[in-house]
Design an enzyme around this catalytic site. Structure first.
Site, PDB file in Angstrom:
ATOM      1  N   GLY A 133      -6.685   3.020   6.698  1.00  0.00           N
ATOM      2  CA  GLY A 133      -7.000   2.515   5.346  1.00  0.00           C
ATOM      3  C   GLY A 133      -6.504   1.101   5.121  1.00  0.00           C
ATOM      4  NE  ARG A 175     -11.839  -2.341   7.458  1.00  0.00           N
ATOM      5  CZ  ARG A 175     -11.136  -3.350   7.965  1.00  0.00           C
ATOM      6  NH1 ARG A 175     -10.777  -3.317   9.216  1.00  0.00           N
ATOM      7  NH2 ARG A 175     -10.784  -4.360   7.220  1.00  0.00           N
ATOM      8  CG  ASP A 206      -8.789   0.512  12.963  1.00  0.00           C
ATOM      9  OD1 ASP A 206      -8.836   0.911  14.136  1.00  0.00           O
ATOM     10  OD2 ASP A 206      -7.908  -0.247  12.551  1.00  0.00           O
ATOM     11  CG  ASP A 266      -9.300  -6.318  10.256  1.00  0.00           C
ATOM     12  OD1 ASP A 266      -9.659  -6.901   9.221  1.00  0.00           O
ATOM     13  OD2 ASP A 266      -8.839  -5.159  10.260  1.00  0.00           O
TER      14      ASP A 266
HETATM   15  P1  AMP Z   1      -4.712  -3.958  12.232  1.00  0.00           P
HETATM   16  O1  AMP Z   1      -3.988  -3.737  13.510  1.00  0.00           O
HETATM   17  O2  AMP Z   1      -4.325  -5.226  11.536  1.00  0.00           O
HETATM   18  O3  AMP Z   1      -6.189  -3.797  12.358  1.00  0.00           O
HETATM   19  O4  AMP Z   1      -4.207  -2.809  11.227  1.00  0.00           O
HETATM   20  C1  AMP Z   1      -4.321  -1.447  11.510  1.00  0.00           C
HETATM   21  C2  AMP Z   1      -3.903  -0.669  10.293  1.00  0.00           C
HETATM   22  O5  AMP Z   1      -2.561  -0.970   9.944  1.00  0.00           O
HETATM   23  C3  AMP Z   1      -4.719  -0.928   9.036  1.00  0.00           C
HETATM   24  O6  AMP Z   1      -4.762   0.274   8.323  1.00  0.00           O
HETATM   25  C4  AMP Z   1      -3.888  -1.964   8.316  1.00  0.00           C
HETATM   26  O7  AMP Z   1      -4.112  -1.964   6.916  1.00  0.00           O
HETATM   27  C5  AMP Z   1      -2.482  -1.475   8.619  1.00  0.00           C
HETATM   28  N1  AMP Z   1      -1.484  -2.542   8.586  1.00  0.00           N
HETATM   29  C6  AMP Z   1      -1.296  -3.539   9.461  1.00  0.00           C
HETATM   30  N2  AMP Z   1      -0.265  -4.315   9.107  1.00  0.00           N
HETATM   31  C7  AMP Z   1       0.215  -3.808   7.946  1.00  0.00           C
HETATM   32  C8  AMP Z   1       1.279  -4.168   7.052  1.00  0.00           C
HETATM   33  N3  AMP Z   1       2.069  -5.206   7.295  1.00  0.00           N
HETATM   34  N4  AMP Z   1       1.455  -3.403   5.964  1.00  0.00           N
HETATM   35  C9  AMP Z   1       0.668  -2.340   5.699  1.00  0.00           C
HETATM   36  N5  AMP Z   1      -0.330  -1.948   6.496  1.00  0.00           N
HETATM   37  C10 AMP Z   1      -0.560  -2.667   7.598  1.00  0.00           C
HETATM   38 MG    MG Z   2      -7.602  -3.843  11.190  1.00  0.00          MG
END
Ligand code: AMP
Ligand code: MG
Length: 486
Positions: free
Chosen positions: A95, A184, A253, A263
């Site tokens: 999410g 996504r 995702d 992303d």
């Molecule tokens: P990503 O690796 O950036 O695609 O993120 C994967 C998941 O982790 C997604 O659900 C992001 O919203 C969540 N996420 C990544 N970094 C953070 C953060 N600093 N705080 C909260 N959620 C995060």
């Molecule tokens: Mg992501």
């Protein structure tokens, strides 16, 4: 940049469209304010495209809104729920853990804050993004758009001195992103794997009606939808391969249902050509290495196909639809690589020429962007083109050039230098260029972010005042480690 003046014309934002699907799809949640927000960057070109008032954008009100410090007024921000496969493993619910939709423009562009604080999907993380990763996303999405590659866009970055703890202590930033949709593959997987098939259908209908309305005419609209996503994804990955772009985290995702680059994390543009190059320091096994991207996209499409099973007639037709990816990708990448050679179409001999060239480049570790740009100049008759200087095995290059020039001559009108110029940029956003802009920005000087933005918006031109951006990366660039930490 912020002024104390009263705003002129704030944007006319409406509720994000996904809200109409109902509460199963999102949670309403406000941003967490950041102390002492300041502007880091504004993309004027995108602001104009979005019809945003320039004066308003320079106002305190805009800064409050885009740093997540405004109460939002009539529109309640929301975080959407999705799940996904990460590094090939089912990760369950993810999410928008640090992103909020705050509205949509009159022509349907969704406006999203990234790094605006915790949401119900933050899973124990801080909901923040650091200045470093925000600048990378801001610049790279502009670079991709400049290259004609489908992508989400970034309107602006607001910074704050608030500390954010990663491998080191960094500072917070909020990036405002726009896209027709941030949906996504993982959104579909979420409802499918939870057995919530009514919601799955609601979501599919939403995407169909909004983005692929012609699929309604099909006897099997959901198969037709899958087919369209297969095509869009094949085109996207072909454009990545041709540009030498590596995404770094092709989890389901992070795969857009519209075929957008989505992303930006540990991405990289190829320096010295190495098909096995891994740009993500956290990807020890190289799942997302350059040469694996086409196969991983196929894997991700299979995951999407499985998620759509409750909506399609049978597994066989779903599989057959997903399998069309192979031919679609082969066609798309053939076209993209043909364009780099200046050719209108990919012939068998053209494809063989590219295959042989890439093998030579891999052997010689030729710089990918510099080579294609130098080849373009060579074909345009520039004697200054340093093409031969790029190779140790010059005889191999000469042999290849003779074959290429013969093919180009045979192609006649179907060969064009202008096509080569469009397909072979003078600059891409290399890691060290982003790194320099980040280090300057961390010291309070945002001028390099702006200069890079302007240069990357016109990547076929030599960047004014920065000839070094067209040159080989400096030695220290090899030591830059980019991981999932952002
Ligand atoms: P990503 O690796 O950036 O695609 O993120 C994967 C998941 O982790 C997604 O659900 C992001 O919203 C969540 N996420 C990544 N970094 C953070 C953060 N600093 N705080 C909260 N959620 C995060
Ligand atoms: Mg992501």
């Amino acid at each position: 940049m912020a002024t104390a003046c009263v705003t002129t014309a704030p944007p006319r934002l409406a509720e994000p469209a996904i809200r109409q699907l109902g509460p199963s799809f999102f949670r309403a949640v406000g941003p967490e304010p950041l102390p002492e927000p300041h502007w880091v960057a504004i993309n004027d070109l995108l602001a104009r495209e979005l019809d945003l008032d320039k004066e308003w954008l320079a106002s305190d009100e805009a800064l409050e809104l885009f740093s997540g410090n405004a109460d939002g007024g009539d529109i309640q921000p929301l975080a959407t729920v999705y799940s996904g496969h990460q590094f090939g493993v089912w990760a369950g619910q993810l999410g928008d853990g640090r992103a909020l939709l705050i509205g949509q423009t009159p022509d349907g562009q969704q406006i999203q804050l990234k790094g605006s604080g915790r949401t119900p999907y933050s899973r124990g993380a801080d909901g923040r993004a650091v200045l470093r990763s925000s600048i990378r996303e801001y610049l790279c999405s502009a670079a991709m758009h400049g290259l004609g590659i489908p992508t989400t866009r970034a309107l602006c970055i607001a910074g704050s001195p608030a500390p954010v703890y990663r491998e080191r202590t960094e500072t917070a930033a909020v990036t405002t992103r726009t896209a027709p949709s941030f949906i996504r593959f993982g959104h579909f997987e979420h409802f499918s794997y939870a057995g919530e098939h009514r919601e799955l259908k609601t979501l599919a209908d939403f995407v169909l009606d909004r983005f692929y309305p012609d699929c309604r005419a099909s006897e099997q609209p959901y198969l037709a939808l899958l087919q369209r996503v297969v095509r869009k994804t094949a085109d996207l990955i072909a454009s990545w391969q041709a540009a030498g772009f590596m995404h770094g985290v092709m989890n389901t995702d992070n795969m857009s249902i519209l075929g957008l680059t989505l992303d930006y994390g540990p991405f990289q543009f190829m320096d010295a050509f190495d098909p096995a190059h891994i740009c993500n320091h956290s990807d020890g096994l190289g799942r997302y290495a350059y040469q694996n991207q086409p196969g991983i996209a196929y894997w991700n499409l299979r995951a999407l196909g499985h998620a759509l099973l409750p909506l399609v007639p049978d597994a066989e037709s779903m599989k057959r639809t997903v399998q069309t990816y192979e031919a679609a990708f082969a066609h798309a990448v053939g076209q993209r690589m043909a364009a780099k050679l200046g050719l209108a179409h990919a012939s068998e001999s053209g494809i063989q020429l590219v295959t042989d060239l890439l093998a030579l480049m891999a052997r010689e570790r030729t710089d990918y962007t510099i080579f294609w740009h130098a080849l373009t100049q060579h074909m345009a008759g520039s004697s200054a083109a340093p093409l031969h200087d790029l190779f140790v095995d010059r005889a191999a290059l000469d042999a290849w050039l003779i074959r290429f020039e013969t093919l180009a001559q045979q192609a006649g009108q179907a060969h064009s230098i202008a096509r080569m110029q469009r397909a072979n940029p003078a600059i891409v956003l290399r890691n060290h260029m982003a790194q320099e802009a980040i280090e300057r920005a961390e010291a309070g000087d945002f001028s390099l972010v702006e200069e890079l933005l302007l240069a990357l918006q016109q990547p076929d031109r030599a960047p004014a005042g920065h000839p070094e951006w067209m040159r080989f990366p400096p030695d220290w660039a090899a030591a830059i480690q980019v991981s999932c930490s952002s």
